[in-house]
Enzyme design. Structure first.
Site, PDB file in Angstrom:
ATOM      1  N   TYR A   1     -70.352  17.696 120.363  1.00 21.20           N
ATOM      2  CA  TYR A   1     -71.409  17.575 119.205  1.00 21.20           C
ATOM      3  C   TYR A   1     -70.951  18.471 118.205  1.00 21.20           C
ATOM      4  CZ  TYR A   1     -74.052  13.999 121.062  1.00 21.20           C
ATOM      5  OH  TYR A   1     -74.420  12.687 121.632  1.00 21.20           O
TER       6      TYR A   1
ATOM      7  N   HIS B   1     -82.869   8.049 115.968  1.00 14.02           N
ATOM      8  CA  HIS B   1     -82.352   8.550 116.850  1.00 14.02           C
ATOM      9  C   HIS B   1     -81.894  10.104 116.840  1.00 14.02           C
ATOM     10  CE1 HIS B   1     -80.510   4.113 117.444  1.00 14.02           C
ATOM     11  NE2 HIS B   1     -81.462   4.660 117.909  1.00 14.02           N
TER      12      HIS B   1
HETATM   13  P1  OAD Z   1     -72.449   0.911 114.741  1.00 14.95           P
HETATM   14  O1  OAD Z   1     -71.107   1.566 114.777  1.00 14.95           O
HETATM   15  O2  OAD Z   1     -72.609  -0.011 116.121  1.00 14.95           O
HETATM   16  O3  OAD Z   1     -72.198  -0.355 113.767  1.00 14.95           O
HETATM   17  C1  OAD Z   1     -71.755   0.269 112.309  1.00 14.95           C
HETATM   18  C2  OAD Z   1     -71.822  -1.259 111.450  1.00 14.95           C
HETATM   19  O4  OAD Z   1     -71.388  -0.825 110.008  1.00 14.95           O
HETATM   20  C3  OAD Z   1     -70.756  -2.379 111.958  1.00 14.95           C
HETATM   21  O5  OAD Z   1     -71.698  -3.514 111.758  1.00 14.95           O
HETATM   22  C4  OAD Z   1     -69.808  -2.479 110.748  1.00 14.95           C
HETATM   23  O6  OAD Z   1     -69.443  -3.580 110.456  1.00 14.95           O
HETATM   24  C5  OAD Z   1     -70.579  -1.656 109.549  1.00 14.95           C
HETATM   25  N1  OAD Z   1     -69.718  -0.883 108.737  1.00 14.95           N
HETATM   26  C6  OAD Z   1     -68.412  -0.371 108.833  1.00 14.95           C
HETATM   27  N2  OAD Z   1     -68.128   0.202 107.728  1.00 14.95           N
HETATM   28  C7  OAD Z   1     -69.479  -0.191 106.711  1.00 14.95           C
HETATM   29  C8  OAD Z   1     -69.348   0.084 105.431  1.00 14.95           C
HETATM   30  N3  OAD Z   1     -68.346   0.959 104.710  1.00 14.95           N
HETATM   31  N4  OAD Z   1     -70.260  -0.304 104.535  1.00 14.95           N
HETATM   32  C9  OAD Z   1     -71.324  -1.220 105.564  1.00 14.95           C
HETATM   33  N5  OAD Z   1     -71.225  -1.514 106.705  1.00 14.95           N
HETATM   34  C10 OAD Z   1     -70.128  -0.794 107.294  1.00 14.95           C
HETATM   35  O7  OAD Z   1     -73.238   1.759 114.298  1.00 14.95           O
HETATM   36  P2  OAD Z   1     -75.053   1.707 114.335  1.00 14.95           P
HETATM   37  O8  OAD Z   1     -75.343   0.172 114.228  1.00 14.95           O
HETATM   38  O9  OAD Z   1     -75.475   2.538 113.468  1.00 14.95           O
HETATM   39  O10 OAD Z   1     -77.217   5.684 118.919  1.00 14.95           O
HETATM   40  O11 OAD Z   1     -75.147   2.068 115.815  1.00 14.95           O
HETATM   41  C11 OAD Z   1     -76.443   2.059 116.336  1.00 14.95           C
HETATM   42  C12 OAD Z   1     -76.526   3.440 117.487  1.00 14.95           C
HETATM   43  O12 OAD Z   1     -75.658   3.209 118.483  1.00 14.95           O
HETATM   44  C13 OAD Z   1     -76.077   4.522 117.013  1.00 14.95           C
HETATM   45  O13 OAD Z   1     -77.171   5.201 116.381  1.00 14.95           O
HETATM   46  C14 OAD Z   1     -75.828   5.405 118.058  1.00 14.95           C
HETATM   47  C15 OAD Z   1     -75.054   4.443 118.745  1.00 14.95           C
HETATM   48  O14 OAD Z   1     -74.709   4.397 120.184  1.00 14.95           O
HETATM   49  C16 OAD Z   1     -77.098   6.829 119.242  1.00 14.95           C
HETATM   50  O15 OAD Z   1     -76.745   7.689 119.158  1.00 14.95           O
HETATM   51  C17 OAD Z   1     -78.678   6.788 119.992  1.00 14.95           C
END
Ligand code: OAD
Length: 266
Positions: free
Chosen positions: A68, A122
């Site tokens: 972290y 989160h």
């Molecule tokens: P993810 O890593 O699961 O998803 C990221 C998304 O961003 C994907 O759908 C990509 O296609 C998209 N992406 C990548 N680059 C991009 C860009 N430049 N512009 C727009 N979109 C883009 O991340 P989260 O959905 O945030 O939880 O993940 C949810 C949770 O899973 C997080 O908060 C974390 C993780 O485990 C905790 O830490 C509790």
């Protein structure tokens, strides 16, 4: 060229309340890694069960705290990108009661871009607290909030500081796998999603519950659901408008098209 259709712009112009729902993708162009992108995502490189659970912290606090610290360092050296900035300008124009940002991100890039009201589902990388008595960790010079060591790699072992009240170990202020989200923040997020006219999911894979239910709640409540994401996600099923572009490309264009009209937001 990003083409935004006239009916979407009309929905946005008419919206009394807009909810943005952001995920790691909005910070990707600031150099903060996402979680699930195939090669660069954190969970492609590290095992969440070894780094993002209370059991892992109890087992190896130095490994978890070190990881972290590395993530905090990456966020500290990152800058808000054009998507964070456009969103903050949009909130400033409409006011936080008309435009709310709900984020799954634990970085502070929305705030550093100037966003005044952000619900962090989160948690927050910079809001550490005692794992034993849950007292928020108050950093001072003798107990720096974060290690002053430069962390070149993610695997560095660093013991967390101790709580000044009960001597328990200080843990990161993020929600780990197996833990519950803050019930008030979750409740507010449900309510705002159910009570908005336009809901915009941006840069999230839409797979982590319970956050992933927010687009469905918005759609069921009659909101116009939009998505900004270069990839398909389960949110495609409820989104009436999918903008397949990066956050930092699409959001400034979207905002410019609206704010170019002097009457917008009045
Ligand atoms: P993810 O890593 O699961 O998803 C990221 C998304 O961003 C994907 O759908 C990509 O296609 C998209 N992406 C990548 N680059 C991009 C860009 N430049 N512009 C727009 N979109 C883009 O991340 P989260 O959905 O945030 O939880 O993940 C949810 C949770 O899973 C997080 O908060 C974390 C993780 O485990 C905790 O830490 C509790």
């Amino acid at each position: 060229m990003i083409d935004i259709d006239a009916s979407t712009l009309e929905q946005l112009r008419a919206a009394k309340r807009i909810v943005f729902f952001s995920g790691a993708g909005i910070s990707a162009e600031s150099g903060v890694p996402t979680f699930r992108d195939d090669l660069t995502g954190l969970w492609a490189q590290y095992d969440p069960m070894e780094l993002a659970t209370l059991e892992a912290f109890n087992r190896q606090p130095d490994l978890v705290w070190g990881w972290y610290e590395w993530r905090r360092q990456r966020v500290r050296s990152a800058q808000p990108n054009d998507a964070h900035i456009a969103l903050a300008q949009w909130q400033e124009l409409l006011g936080p009661e008309r435009l709310l940002c709900i984020t799954q991100n634990v970085d502070d890039l929305h705030e550093r871009a100037g966003c005044q009201q952000v619900l962090h589902l989160h948690g927050n990388l910079f809001a550490s607290f005692c794992a034993q008595c849950h007292l928020p960790y108050a950093a001072d010079d003798s107990h720096p909030d974060h290690s002053i060591e430069q962390i070149a790699e993610a695997g560095q072992l660093i013991m967390p500081p101790q709580c000044s009240s009960c001597q328990g170990l200080i843990r990161p202020g993020v929600v780990w796998f197996g833990e519950s989200l803050d019930s008030q923040i979750l409740q507010e997020s449900f309510e705002h999603s159910a009570d908005c006219d336009v809901f915009i999911a941006i840069g999230t894979s839409g797979v982590v519950q319970p956050a992933a239910t927010l687009p469905n709640i918005a759609a069921e409540s009659g909101a116009y659901v939009m998505q900004i994401n270069p990839q398909e996600t389960p949110i495609d099923m409820v989104a009436q408008c999918n903008i397949r572009a990066s956050a930092a490309q699409a959001l400034p264009i979207l905002f410019e098209q609206l704010s170019g009209d002097a009457a917008y937001g009045l």
